[in-house]
Each structure stands twice: as structure tokens, then as C-alpha cells.
Scaffold this motif. Sequence first.
Motif, PDB file in Angstrom:
ATOM      1  N   CYS A  92      -6.789   6.567   1.732  1.00 38.50           N
ATOM      2  CA  CYS A  92      -5.769   7.392   1.825  1.00 38.50           C
ATOM      3  C   CYS A  92      -4.411   7.130   0.721  1.00 38.50           C
ATOM      4  O   CYS A  92      -4.703   6.005   0.349  1.00 38.50           O
ATOM      5  CB  CYS A  92      -5.238   7.149   3.202  1.00 38.50           C
ATOM      6  SG  CYS A  92      -3.925   8.483   3.745  1.00 38.50           S
ATOM      7  N   ALA A  93      -3.837   8.020   0.486  1.00 43.72           N
ATOM      8  CA  ALA A  93      -2.641   8.078  -0.300  1.00 43.72           C
ATOM      9  C   ALA A  93      -1.382   8.560   0.108  1.00 43.72           C
ATOM     10  O   ALA A  93      -1.495   9.463   0.740  1.00 43.72           O
ATOM     11  CB  ALA A  93      -3.012   8.812  -1.707  1.00 43.72           C
ATOM     12  N   TRP A  94      -0.301   7.779  -0.141  1.00 42.70           N
ATOM     13  CA  TRP A  94       1.001   8.031   0.496  1.00 42.70           C
ATOM     14  C   TRP A  94       1.920   8.386  -0.707  1.00 42.70           C
ATOM     15  O   TRP A  94       2.123   7.286  -1.500  1.00 42.70           O
ATOM     16  CB  TRP A  94       1.571   6.993   1.536  1.00 42.70           C
ATOM     17  CG  TRP A  94       0.797   6.871   2.908  1.00 42.70           C
ATOM     18  CD1 TRP A  94       0.997   7.394   3.896  1.00 42.70           C
ATOM     19  CD2 TRP A  94      -0.285   5.980   2.956  1.00 42.70           C
ATOM     20  NE1 TRP A  94       0.112   7.190   4.880  1.00 42.70           N
ATOM     21  CE2 TRP A  94      -0.694   6.266   4.360  1.00 42.70           C
ATOM     22  CE3 TRP A  94      -1.248   5.233   2.139  1.00 42.70           C
ATOM     23  CZ2 TRP A  94      -1.896   5.684   4.743  1.00 42.70           C
ATOM     24  CZ3 TRP A  94      -2.337   4.536   2.764  1.00 42.70           C
ATOM     25  CH2 TRP A  94      -2.485   4.770   3.857  1.00 42.70           C
ATOM     26  N   VAL A  95       2.605   9.184  -0.822  1.00 41.60           N
ATOM     27  CA  VAL A  95       3.690   9.651  -1.803  1.00 41.60           C
ATOM     28  C   VAL A  95       5.178   9.110  -1.366  1.00 41.60           C
ATOM     29  O   VAL A  95       5.301   9.311  -0.234  1.00 41.60           O
ATOM     30  CB  VAL A  95       3.766  11.072  -2.240  1.00 41.60           C
ATOM     31  CG1 VAL A  95       4.848  11.312  -3.289  1.00 41.60           C
ATOM     32  CG2 VAL A  95       2.412  11.634  -2.814  1.00 41.60           C
ATOM     33  N   TYR A  96       5.801   8.363  -2.249  1.00 37.68           N
ATOM     34  CA  TYR A  96       7.143   7.819  -1.866  1.00 37.68           C
ATOM     35  C   TYR A  96       8.157   9.200  -1.842  1.00 37.68           C
ATOM     36  O   TYR A  96       8.117   9.857  -2.909  1.00 37.68           O
ATOM     37  CB  TYR A  96       7.845   6.790  -2.658  1.00 37.68           C
ATOM     38  CG  TYR A  96       7.076   5.402  -2.536  1.00 37.68           C
ATOM     39  CD1 TYR A  96       7.630   4.599  -1.750  1.00 37.68           C
ATOM     40  CD2 TYR A  96       5.896   5.222  -3.189  1.00 37.68           C
ATOM     41  CE1 TYR A  96       7.081   3.592  -1.236  1.00 37.68           C
ATOM     42  CE2 TYR A  96       5.269   4.006  -2.711  1.00 37.68           C
ATOM     43  CZ  TYR A  96       5.911   3.218  -1.764  1.00 37.68           C
ATOM     44  OH  TYR A  96       5.364   1.741  -1.590  1.00 37.68           O
TER      45      TYR A  96
END
Length: 204
Positions: A92-96
Amino acid sequence: MNRRLVLPGLALVVLALAGCSSKTGGTANPAASSPDDTASSAAGGNSAPKVSSPLDPAKLKSDPCSVLSSSQRSTLGVEDGTPRSGEAGSTCAWVYTDDETRSSRVDIAADPNTDGLAGIYDLYAKGGTDQYEYWEPTEVSGYPGVYAATKDFRSKGQCKLLVGVTDTQAVQVFSQLGSGPGASDPCPQTLKVAEAMIQTLKEG
């Protein structure tokens, strides 16, 4: 809302990663007190730290985006996670949210290596400082971890941290900060994300 990202393959190459800042290339010395000698000794003896209170890694494997709660995402300043599948399994990836260029993100992936941190220490024992440009054992909310990478891109906003949640399961947390105050020192932010993940796993 979820947004699809194109993630570099480098972020998910998990077996070649671990620990922070190895500043010397000397051999391990049991009598030495420096962090680098301690790390080398532990790796050379294949003595990765044991996990005293194992956590259930099921969420990491089936739904990695669930390891950061809504309140944690708000505190960390990231959007909803974007799931992804690849050779390393589910990630999973989360963008700031404060980066208008959308170049700052953090990724979490369960390491497919069934030896947990021991497998990472084995890799270090084989390659040592000739292979890893930084390696620094640490703790994440009481769980053993190690910052490491074959290339040191911390000054460019990248930091890689592996955390052992069981003796046979490690988790990679990878931050790539394109801008902002953490871009020149990304490892503290990476640690915050890893701590939030551990909290979620503890809560079940």
C-alpha cells in the motif's frame, strides 16, 4: 479517496534492504562499543533480534492499506492508501497531502522472506558494508528493526526501514519525500509511520 500511483520497483525490492547509517567498514569486534561494530557483530553471527511479543501479520498480507487508521492518516498527513500487488505481494502507498507535486509518499509491504529479520541479517552478513551503504539496527515501539539500503538516498528524501513483527515476518516501510522539512532527513518520518502500523496491529 484512493488514487492510483505508479510506484518505482525499487520501493518494493524488500530482500535487499534493512538498517541505518553504517559509517565504518571495519570487522566486528565483540569488545567494541560503537553502534557500527555492534551491528556487524550481530549480522555476522546471524543473531537478528527476536520478537518477544509477536503480532498477527494477517492485515499486512490481505489488506495492507488497513494498517493505518483514519485518525493515524490525519496525524501523519497522508491521503487514503492505494493498494497494489506485485512480486512482493500486497502493498500500500499513501501520498502526503501537503505536497502539491504528489512526489512525497510512504509505502508499506510485508516482506515475502519467511525468515523475517534473520533473513535480512543473513544478507547483510554476506555483503556487509561492501553491499549496504547504510545499516543501523533500531527499535520500533519495542519491536526490532533495521534501517538499510544498498544505496544511500537519504539526502534525496528516501529512507527504508524493516521491522520484525514476528520471528518469521518482517515489514518494509519506505518513505520517499520529494519536498518539505523531512526531505533532507526522511528516517524520522519513516519511523512515525512504522510506529502507527505497530499500534494498529496491536489493536487487532
